[in-house]
Scaffold this motif. Structure first.
Motif, mmCIF file in Angstrom:
data_model
loop_
_atom_site.group_PDB
_atom_site.id
_atom_site.type_symbol
_atom_site.label_atom_id
_atom_site.label_comp_id
_atom_site.label_asym_id
_atom_site.label_seq_id
_atom_site.Cartn_x
_atom_site.Cartn_y
_atom_site.Cartn_z
ATOM 1 N N UNK A 96 122.426 31.131 8.838
ATOM 2 C CA UNK A 96 121.443 30.376 8.075
ATOM 3 C C UNK A 96 120.822 31.170 6.929
ATOM 4 N N UNK A 97 121.186 32.380 6.751
ATOM 5 C CA UNK A 97 120.572 33.202 5.713
ATOM 6 C C UNK A 97 121.015 32.748 4.329
ATOM 7 N N UNK A 98 120.121 32.799 3.357
ATOM 8 C CA UNK A 98 120.514 32.423 1.983
ATOM 9 C C UNK A 98 121.501 33.422 1.407
ATOM 10 N N UNK A 99 122.354 32.931 0.529
ATOM 11 C CA UNK A 99 123.407 33.756 -0.072
ATOM 12 C C UNK A 99 123.142 33.924 -1.563
ATOM 13 N N UNK A 100 123.597 35.058 -2.085
ATOM 14 C CA UNK A 100 123.493 35.372 -3.509
ATOM 15 C C UNK A 100 124.834 35.922 -3.971
ATOM 16 N N UNK A 101 125.068 35.855 -5.267
ATOM 17 C CA UNK A 101 126.335 36.309 -5.834
ATOM 18 C C UNK A 101 126.122 37.566 -6.659
ATOM 19 N N UNK A 142 139.136 35.519 -23.919
ATOM 20 C CA UNK A 142 137.743 35.133 -23.879
ATOM 21 C C UNK A 142 137.029 35.811 -22.710
ATOM 22 N N UNK A 143 135.723 35.844 -22.804
ATOM 23 C CA UNK A 143 134.951 36.494 -21.744
ATOM 24 C C UNK A 143 134.886 35.653 -20.490
ATOM 25 N N UNK A 144 134.900 36.331 -19.374
ATOM 26 C CA UNK A 144 134.789 35.688 -18.062
ATOM 27 C C UNK A 144 133.706 36.411 -17.256
ATOM 28 N N UNK A 145 133.162 35.666 -16.317
ATOM 29 C CA UNK A 145 132.190 36.221 -15.363
ATOM 30 C C UNK A 145 132.755 36.000 -13.984
ATOM 31 N N UNK A 146 133.023 37.092 -13.281
ATOM 32 C CA UNK A 146 133.553 37.024 -11.922
ATOM 33 C C UNK A 146 132.468 37.433 -10.941
ATOM 34 N N UNK A 147 132.573 36.939 -9.727
ATOM 35 C CA UNK A 147 131.558 37.267 -8.737
ATOM 36 C C UNK A 147 132.011 36.992 -7.334
ATOM 37 N N UNK A 148 131.300 37.638 -6.407
ATOM 38 C CA UNK A 148 131.513 37.447 -4.979
ATOM 39 C C UNK A 148 130.167 37.110 -4.334
ATOM 40 N N UNK A 149 130.189 36.236 -3.352
ATOM 41 C CA UNK A 149 128.976 35.742 -2.708
ATOM 42 C C UNK A 149 128.793 36.428 -1.371
ATOM 43 N N UNK A 150 127.558 36.912 -1.126
ATOM 44 C CA UNK A 150 127.219 37.618 0.108
ATOM 45 C C UNK A 150 125.907 37.058 0.656
ATOM 46 N N UNK A 151 125.746 37.032 1.991
ATOM 47 C CA UNK A 151 124.453 36.615 2.576
ATOM 48 C C UNK A 151 123.451 37.754 2.527
ATOM 49 N N UNK A 152 122.187 37.414 2.729
ATOM 50 C CA UNK A 152 121.131 38.429 2.761
ATOM 51 C C UNK A 152 121.252 39.242 4.042
ATOM 52 N N UNK A 153 120.956 40.512 3.935
ATOM 53 C CA UNK A 153 121.070 41.411 5.077
ATOM 54 C C UNK A 153 119.823 41.330 5.958
ATOM 55 N N UNK A 154 119.919 41.954 7.130
ATOM 56 C CA UNK A 154 118.771 41.978 8.045
ATOM 57 C C UNK A 154 117.622 42.796 7.476
ATOM 58 N N UNK A 155 117.930 43.880 6.764
ATOM 59 C CA UNK A 155 116.873 44.692 6.171
ATOM 60 C C UNK A 155 116.117 43.913 5.096
#
Length: 575
Positions: free
Chosen positions: A305-310, A321-334
């Motif tokens: 249930x933790x929120x995720x950020x990229x 042309x320019x591209x923006x790449x990313x990976x999505x991870x959940x928030x850690x316990x800390x």
């Protein structure tokens, strides 16, 4: 504090000396009340920092708050435009707002429209082994895009909390500043309403509080004479079962009805409703922080249930042309633990600030400043006082001090008495001996006390120096003390204060518990009070008698002003 000294000259006389005796800000040329106004404004920003600190913490979140070992997508996603979170530099541009709306309304369509073709370098095909330049780590965290192409509103929960805290904190700062500056004004300080004044002048507002249903819920636990024991037990059980529903409904009414109505009326009547608005905003901020704290505990226990950020980085696509790449991870316990700690701090401070408004809400004449607090000497405790008839006050019984805990408010219950609306308080320093020997109302002193030899009165060897600290001259005269004072010190020896100190002999007379600074004086006497024949003797002045009676060993107390004692026998001065 009013010292029982000689009568003061008229206000118009000695204007130069009167200006020199004022506080330091007034001596610098500040007008009356302006030093207090400036101090209120400075301290008010610390109150506004309650919610702004939490907002800045969430706004400046980076990859350190994420669980990098658990990517939600196995492979990086590349888009031509990737919306970022908390990027204030783009707030005034229309395009980021359009991306924000489209990415939430139709994530799949937005990803197909903004898709970017890019050949991934060997060895960097997955988010687990992706490499990016260090300079790209300074970018704000991005909106989370996932393979299923569905927006999860749980990812926006902390963003909603952050903006809510900013909104409540800004309004709280405005109401607190308006309240304190109104109390410091000469014309409007009497117009700030207490709770009875609000009920009298705005009766229809009080109907909004009745919608909470708390009063009806309390009737379930009533002990009316018309009810049998069976119905009474059934009412208690029903009240307990309905408690969660009543609490949830009351908090909803408070947050979404009472607080908005109070803020709207505060805009129309800023002076009259500043105190009530401050109280309601403190409650709302405390409830908001409590909800955040409980929610963070749930998120820390449930990883799904933790929120995720990229984490995003810029690169070049196959078409140049320019591209923006990313990976999505959940928030850690800390990260959840840090937000939990900040939520606890905000909740506690908001409740403390709400309690500080209660005196003024009960009785407007007992109102206090919300922004400024002061250090209270421990010698003020234990606080003991009675009603005008000498009987114990309301909510206290015989033999129990009004306030015996040094860490709590010494002015407690003064605003909760039947005659509090017509009462005030005087703070006057009194002699320790008078407090200890008063058989009618003996008071236990909680504050620290100097050793017995420190009760000697220094007339010429001690003076008040910079910042109010007592200073000693190199050469001077030590006045003698009476036999009664010596016997009083021996009878009221402080426990554990001078047991380890050596005894110092002064011409055959032992004075126990002398400090290092007191041992440096040499007195040519055979006993305390004996005057050297070759030494001149002069009578003590009225100022020295008053100082010996009050200033040298004063102890604060909540007592009415006392008159100065008559001057005693002449004090012998020994060189």
């Amino acid at each position: 504090l009013a010292f029982p000294t000689a009568p003061r000259p008229p206000a118009h006389a000695h204007s130069g000396s009167t200006a020199a005796a004022a506080m330091w800000a007034r001596r610098c040329g500040a007008a009356p009340k302006w030093p207090s106004r400036v101090k209120v404004l400075v301290h008010s920003f610390f109150i506004a920092a309650l919610g702004i600190t939490l907002y800045k913490f969430m706004q400046t979140a980076d990859a350190n708050y994420l669980d990098i070992g658990r990517p939600l997508n196995s492979n990086p996603i590349c888009l031509t435009r990737w919306p970022l979170r908390h990027d204030s530099s783009t707030w005034w541009d229309l395009e980021p707002w359009v991306d924000w709306y489209e990415s939430r309304a139709d994530m799949g369509g937005y990803m197909n429209e903004q898709h970017c073709n890019r050949t991934v370098a060997p060895g960097q095909e997955t988010c687990a082994n992706a490499m990016l330049p260090i300079s790209q780590m300074q970018r704000h965290l991005g909106f989370p895009f996932t393979i299923d192409k569905h927006h999860n509103y749980q990812n926006d929960v902390f963003e909603a909390y952050s903006y809510g805290f900013v909104f409540l904190s800004c309004w709280l700062w405005l109401t607190v500043v308006c309240h304190d500056l109104t109390l410091l004004s000469g014309a409007n300080k009497d117009f700030v309403l207490d709770w009875l004044g609000v009920r009298r002048r705005f009766p229809w507002v009080m109907k909004a509080f009745k919608l909470t249903g708390v009063r009806t819920w309390i009737h379930f636990f009533g002990r009316g004479t018309q009810r049998t024991s069976t119905w009474r037990s059934l009412g208690v059980v029903s009240g307990i079962l309905l408690a969660p529903v009543v609490v949830a409904w009351s908090l909803t009414v408070l947050m979404f009805l009472c607080v908005p109505v109070a803020l709207f009326l505060f805009v129309l009547h800023p002076f009259r409703l500043s105190r009530v608005s401050t109280f309601l905003l403190c409650l709302a901020l405390a409830v908001y922080g409590l909800v955040l704290t409980v929610h963070t505990l749930v998120l820390r226990a449930d990883e799904d249930r933790r929120p995720a950020y990229a984490v995003t980085w810029t690169t070049q696509g196959n078409d140049g042309l320019g591209c923006v790449c990313g990976c999505t991870f959940p928030m850690s316990s800390d990260g959840c633990s840090q937000i939990f700690l900040l939520g606890c701090i905000v909740t506690f401070q908001a409740f403390m600030l709400a309690f500080r408004t209660l005196k003024g809400l009960r009785r407007s004449n007992w109102a206090n400043l919300m922004t400024v607090t002061f250090a209270v000497p421990l010698t003020l405790y234990a606080v003991e006082w009675t009603d005008p008839n000498g009987e114990p006050i309301l909510n206290r019984r015989e033999g129990v001090p009004v306030q015996g805990e040094p860490a709590f408010d010494p002015f407690a219950l003064m605003d909760e008495q039947p005659n509090s609306a017509k009462m005030t308080v005087h703070l006057v320093p009194v002699h320790v001996r008078e407090t200890a020997e008063d058989q009618a109302s003996p008071r236990h002193l909680e504050g620290p006390r100097l050793s017995s030899a420190a009760t000697m009165v220094f007339t010429k060897t001690e003076y008040i120096g910079c910042c109010g600290f007592p200073c000693r001259r190199r050469r001077g005269q030590l006045s003698s003390i009476s036999r009664d004072d010596t016997e009083f010190d021996q009878d009221h020896e402080p426990s554990g204060l001078g047991d380890a100190e050596p005894h110092v002999s002064m011409r055959g007379q032992e004075l126990p518990h002398l400090s290092h600074s007191q041992r440096s004086f040499s007195v040519s006497t055979n006993s305390i009070g004996a005057v050297d024949e070759a030494s001149p003797v002069r009578p003590a002045t009225s100022w020295e008698s008053a100082a010996a009676a009050t200033v040298a060993t004063a102890s604060g107390g909540l007592v009415p002003p006392v008159a100065p004692e008559p001057a005693g026998p002449a004090t012998a001065a020994v060189p």
